[in-house]
Design a protein around this motif. Structure first.
Motif, PDB file in Angstrom:
ATOM      1  N   VAL A   1      -1.773  13.650  -3.397  1.00 39.35           N
ATOM      2  CA  VAL A   1      -1.593  12.898  -1.746  1.00 39.35           C
ATOM      3  C   VAL A   1      -2.801  13.015  -1.089  1.00 39.35           C
ATOM      4  O   VAL A   1      -3.485  13.853  -1.343  1.00 39.35           O
ATOM      5  CB  VAL A   1      -1.045  13.080  -1.147  1.00 39.35           C
ATOM      6  N   ARG A   2      -3.464  11.435  -0.611  1.00 39.75           N
ATOM      7  CA  ARG A   2      -5.355  12.584   0.062  1.00 39.75           C
ATOM      8  C   ARG A   2      -4.748  11.139   1.548  1.00 39.75           C
ATOM      9  O   ARG A   2      -4.779   9.949   1.063  1.00 39.75           O
ATOM     10  CB  ARG A   2      -5.717  10.897  -0.270  1.00 39.75           C
ATOM     11  N   GLU A   3      -4.325  11.992   2.338  1.00 36.99           N
ATOM     12  CA  GLU A   3      -4.002  11.038   3.946  1.00 36.99           C
ATOM     13  C   GLU A   3      -4.962  11.683   4.472  1.00 36.99           C
ATOM     14  O   GLU A   3      -6.388  13.073   4.563  1.00 36.99           O
ATOM     15  CB  GLU A   3      -2.876  11.259   4.329  1.00 36.99           C
ATOM     16  N   PRO A   4      -5.282  10.484   5.187  1.00 33.80           N
ATOM     17  CA  PRO A   4      -6.796  10.517   6.965  1.00 33.80           C
ATOM     18  C   PRO A   4      -5.849  11.644   7.120  1.00 33.80           C
ATOM     19  O   PRO A   4      -5.168  12.298   7.872  1.00 33.80           O
ATOM     20  CB  PRO A   4      -6.295   9.063   7.689  1.00 33.80           C
ATOM     21  N   PHE A   5      -7.392  12.672   7.607  1.00 38.61           N
ATOM     22  CA  PHE A   5      -7.257  14.037   8.509  1.00 38.61           C
ATOM     23  C   PHE A   5      -6.805  15.437   8.079  1.00 38.61           C
ATOM     24  O   PHE A   5      -5.871  16.018   8.919  1.00 38.61           O
ATOM     25  CB  PHE A   5      -6.597  13.572   9.774  1.00 38.61           C
ATOM     26  N   ASN A   6      -5.978  14.914   7.026  1.00 35.03           N
ATOM     27  CA  ASN A   6      -5.198  16.338   6.059  1.00 35.03           C
ATOM     28  C   ASN A   6      -5.624  16.722   4.736  1.00 35.03           C
ATOM     29  O   ASN A   6      -6.273  16.084   4.680  1.00 35.03           O
ATOM     30  CB  ASN A   6      -4.245  15.343   6.064  1.00 35.03           C
TER      31      ASN A   6
ATOM     32  N   LYS B   1       6.773  17.981  -2.483  1.00 32.75           N
ATOM     33  CA  LYS B   1       5.507  18.736  -2.611  1.00 32.75           C
ATOM     34  C   LYS B   1       6.180  19.871  -3.511  1.00 32.75           C
ATOM     35  O   LYS B   1       7.084  20.304  -3.820  1.00 32.75           O
ATOM     36  CB  LYS B   1       4.760  19.461  -1.352  1.00 32.75           C
ATOM     37  N   ILE B   2       5.318  20.331  -4.390  1.00 29.20           N
ATOM     38  CA  ILE B   2       5.121  21.801  -5.156  1.00 29.20           C
ATOM     39  C   ILE B   2       6.044  22.535  -4.548  1.00 29.20           C
ATOM     40  O   ILE B   2       6.463  23.294  -5.412  1.00 29.20           O
ATOM     41  CB  ILE B   2       3.782  22.002  -5.514  1.00 29.20           C
ATOM     42  N   ASP B   3       6.442  23.050  -2.917  1.00 29.84           N
ATOM     43  CA  ASP B   3       7.331  24.395  -2.533  1.00 29.84           C
ATOM     44  C   ASP B   3       8.535  23.647  -2.088  1.00 29.84           C
ATOM     45  O   ASP B   3       9.063  23.975  -1.808  1.00 29.84           O
ATOM     46  CB  ASP B   3       6.694  24.788  -1.016  1.00 29.84           C
ATOM     47  N   GLY B   4       8.739  22.774  -2.966  1.00 29.62           N
ATOM     48  CA  GLY B   4      10.279  22.076  -2.224  1.00 29.62           C
ATOM     49  C   GLY B   4      10.253  21.050  -1.502  1.00 29.62           C
ATOM     50  O   GLY B   4      11.418  20.245  -0.992  1.00 29.62           O
ATOM     51  N   THR B   5       9.296  20.925  -0.285  1.00 33.35           N
ATOM     52  CA  THR B   5      10.094  20.317   0.838  1.00 33.35           C
ATOM     53  C   THR B   5       9.503  19.390   0.645  1.00 33.35           C
ATOM     54  O   THR B   5       8.544  18.015  -0.012  1.00 33.35           O
ATOM     55  CB  THR B   5       8.725  21.258   2.004  1.00 33.35           C
ATOM     56  N   LEU B   6       9.708  18.512   1.599  1.00 38.27           N
ATOM     57  CA  LEU B   6       9.645  16.103   1.259  1.00 38.27           C
ATOM     58  C   LEU B   6       9.038  16.128   2.685  1.00 38.27           C
ATOM     59  O   LEU B   6       8.219  16.583   3.751  1.00 38.27           O
ATOM     60  CB  LEU B   6      11.066  15.908   1.269  1.00 38.27           C
ATOM     61  N   GLU B   7       7.936  15.259   2.128  1.00 38.37           N
ATOM     62  CA  GLU B   7       6.658  14.812   3.088  1.00 38.37           C
ATOM     63  C   GLU B   7       7.445  13.025   3.104  1.00 38.37           C
ATOM     64  O   GLU B   7       7.347  12.101   1.858  1.00 38.37           O
ATOM     65  CB  GLU B   7       5.677  15.160   2.860  1.00 38.37           C
ATOM     66  N   LYS B   8       6.566  12.251   4.661  1.00 38.35           N
ATOM     67  CA  LYS B   8       6.425  10.836   3.712  1.00 38.35           C
ATOM     68  C   LYS B   8       5.083  10.482   4.288  1.00 38.35           C
ATOM     69  O   LYS B   8       4.289  11.151   5.398  1.00 38.35           O
ATOM     70  CB  LYS B   8       7.420  10.714   5.372  1.00 38.35           C
ATOM     71  N   VAL B   9       4.649  10.000   3.271  1.00 35.59           N
ATOM     72  CA  VAL B   9       3.597   9.520   3.373  1.00 35.59           C
ATOM     73  C   VAL B   9       2.908   8.205   3.927  1.00 35.59           C
ATOM     74  O   VAL B   9       3.494   7.156   3.518  1.00 35.59           O
ATOM     75  CB  VAL B   9       2.221   9.862   1.664  1.00 35.59           C
ATOM     76  N   ILE B  10       2.856   8.610   5.484  1.00 26.41           N
ATOM     77  CA  ILE B  10       2.881   6.911   5.667  1.00 26.41           C
ATOM     78  C   ILE B  10       1.057   5.590   5.756  1.00 26.41           C
ATOM     79  O   ILE B  10       1.144   4.765   5.004  1.00 26.41           O
ATOM     80  CB  ILE B  10       3.151   6.857   7.430  1.00 26.41           C
ATOM     81  N   SER B  11       0.089   6.587   5.207  1.00 23.25           N
ATOM     82  CA  SER B  11      -0.528   5.885   5.214  1.00 23.25           C
ATOM     83  C   SER B  11      -1.862   6.695   4.147  1.00 23.25           C
ATOM     84  O   SER B  11      -1.676   8.316   4.653  1.00 23.25           O
ATOM     85  CB  SER B  11      -1.445   5.458   6.552  1.00 23.25           C
ATOM     86  N   GLY B  12      -2.715   6.713   3.382  1.00 19.35           N
ATOM     87  CA  GLY B  12      -3.545   7.078   2.550  1.00 19.35           C
ATOM     88  C   GLY B  12      -3.384   6.960   1.046  1.00 19.35           C
ATOM     89  O   GLY B  12      -2.746   5.328   1.323  1.00 19.35           O
ATOM     90  N   GLU B  13      -3.826   7.525   0.414  1.00 18.02           N
ATOM     91  CA  GLU B  13      -3.364   6.609  -0.914  1.00 18.02           C
ATOM     92  C   GLU B  13      -3.353   7.958  -2.047  1.00 18.02           C
ATOM     93  O   GLU B  13      -3.281   9.792  -1.580  1.00 18.02           O
ATOM     94  CB  GLU B  13      -5.384   7.615  -1.598  1.00 18.02           C
ATOM     95  N   CYS B  14      -2.981   7.448  -2.783  1.00 14.90           N
ATOM     96  CA  CYS B  14      -2.213   8.761  -4.249  1.00 14.90           C
ATOM     97  C   CYS B  14      -2.842   8.139  -5.634  1.00 14.90           C
ATOM     98  O   CYS B  14      -2.950   7.329  -5.746  1.00 14.90           O
ATOM     99  CB  CYS B  14      -0.626   8.188  -3.802  1.00 14.90           C
ATOM    100  N   ILE B  15      -3.045   8.930  -5.737  1.00 15.07           N
ATOM    101  CA  ILE B  15      -4.822   8.887  -7.569  1.00 15.07           C
ATOM    102  C   ILE B  15      -3.245  10.257  -8.453  1.00 15.07           C
ATOM    103  O   ILE B  15      -2.604  11.393  -7.774  1.00 15.07           O
ATOM    104  CB  ILE B  15      -5.219  10.025  -7.398  1.00 15.07           C
ATOM    105  N   ILE B  16      -2.410   9.055  -8.735  1.00 15.34           N
ATOM    106  CA  ILE B  16      -1.714   9.352 -10.305  1.00 15.34           C
ATOM    107  C   ILE B  16      -2.199  10.592 -10.835  1.00 15.34           C
ATOM    108  O   ILE B  16      -3.099  10.397 -11.586  1.00 15.34           O
ATOM    109  CB  ILE B  16      -1.472   7.601 -11.312  1.00 15.34           C
TER     110      ILE B  16
END
Ligand code: BTN
Length: 305
Positions: A263-268, A288-303
């Motif tokens: 996951v590549r989020e702006p400013f993160n 995430k790898i540590d089990g926490t859930l995240e919502k990605v609103i903008s950015g890119e996902c490299i498969i």
């Protein structure tokens, strides 16, 4: 406003200096007639009449502005949208000289592709923009299915993929005044009748074209007409049945769900995660790898797998 349009036309090389002087004299009420005259260029393969002939839509594409070459159809659409252009008008160009992709990237747009922007006046707030982008992705995927592409998929948020390679990108931009959205410009670029070796080397591996996938050239005008119809269908679904209906269509064609991504989020910081699904607002839901859930609103996902 008049000055802005004149500057744009000048920049795009669409007016001679004599015409500019003449236009400057025109009364503002007649100005909309001048605007109507632009976008009627003689082109090689995009033909407004052919697109309009059997176009079965209520408002999308009823006004077509067709150009041989512009900097970016999104730029032209943005300027036109601030000059009282009808909701659902579409700007199309056979070639773009400085087209924009997502994340500030340039977008290759040689002759042979389909480069267009839809001007919408959707009466929504910013939070709905991701859903409009997802809905556009569904409309493109359905269009490709109609012209014979097997199993087009959507990589979050809006890359259309065939056999794991990108064939289409979507760039949604808002024209806002005082935080209120006045118009939304939806730019769509489809690599239609192109050969992959026309692209810069670094893009070739991840890119495909309709010509390549179907093994033949197709008719761009039919492709555009079909897309405009699918786009209107999906916006009506959005208006009448709400976003769940769109998300259902999106999930059916998802390329991202169930994959490990970076996951590549702006400013993160970038991080690896497993894609669980898509939320009601159109965000990507990842673990995430540590089990926490995240919502990605903008950015890119490299498969990654
Ligand atoms: C992406 O990066 O995937 C989005 C690409 C969007 C390209 C289209 S082509 C028509 C319109 N005009 C532009 O300048 N960009 C969009």
């Amino acid at each position: 406003m008049k000055d802005e349009i004149i500057n744009l036309l000048k920049k795009e090389g669409k007016l001679s200096s004599k015409t500019i002087d003449e236009i400057k004299q025109v009364d503002i009420h007649d100005f909309s007639n001048i605007v109507k005259e632009i976008g009627k260029e003689k082109t090689e393969y995009i033909n407004a009449e052919e697109i309009s002939k059997d176009l079965n839509t209520r408002y999308i594409g009823k006004n077509l502005y067709v150009f041989k070459e512009v900097s970016s159809t999104n730029t032209v659409a943005k300027f036109l949208s601030t000059n009282g252009i009808d909701d659902g008008s579409v700007v199309i160009s056979e070639k773009q000289t400085s087209a924009r992709g997502r994340s500030g990237k340039a977008w290759e747009s040689p002759l042979g592709g389909v480069w267009l922007s839809i001007i919408l006046n959707p009466h929504v707030d910013h939070s709905k923009l991701p859903l409009i982008t997802l809905a556009t992705g569904v409309a493109v995927a359905k269009t490709l299915e109609k012209i014979g592409v097997e199993n087009p998929e959507i990589k979050w948020p809006n890359d259309i993929m065939i056999n794991g390679k990108k064939v289409c990108g979507i760039l949604t931009e808002a024209v806002a005044k005082f935080n209120t959205i006045e118009n939304v410009i939806i730019g769509v670029g489809i690599d239609a009748n192109l050969d992959v070796d026309m692209f810069p080397e670094e893009l070739q591996e991840g890119t495909t074209t309709l010509k390549e996938e179907l093994g033949r050239e197709g008719n761009e005008n039919f492709l555009i007409k079909t897309f405009l119809e699918e786009f209107e269908n999906i916006s009506e679904l959005f208006d009448h049945e709400g976003y769940e209906a769109i998300l259902k269509e999106w999930r059916k064609r998802s390329y991202s769900i169930g994959k490990i991504v970076e996951v590549r989020e702006p400013f993160n910081k970038n991080y690896d995660a497993y894609v669980l699904g898509i939320s009601r607002e159109g965000a990507l839901v990842v673990e995430k790898i540590d089990g926490t859930l995240e919502k990605v609103i903008s950015g890119e996902c490299i498969i990654k797998n």
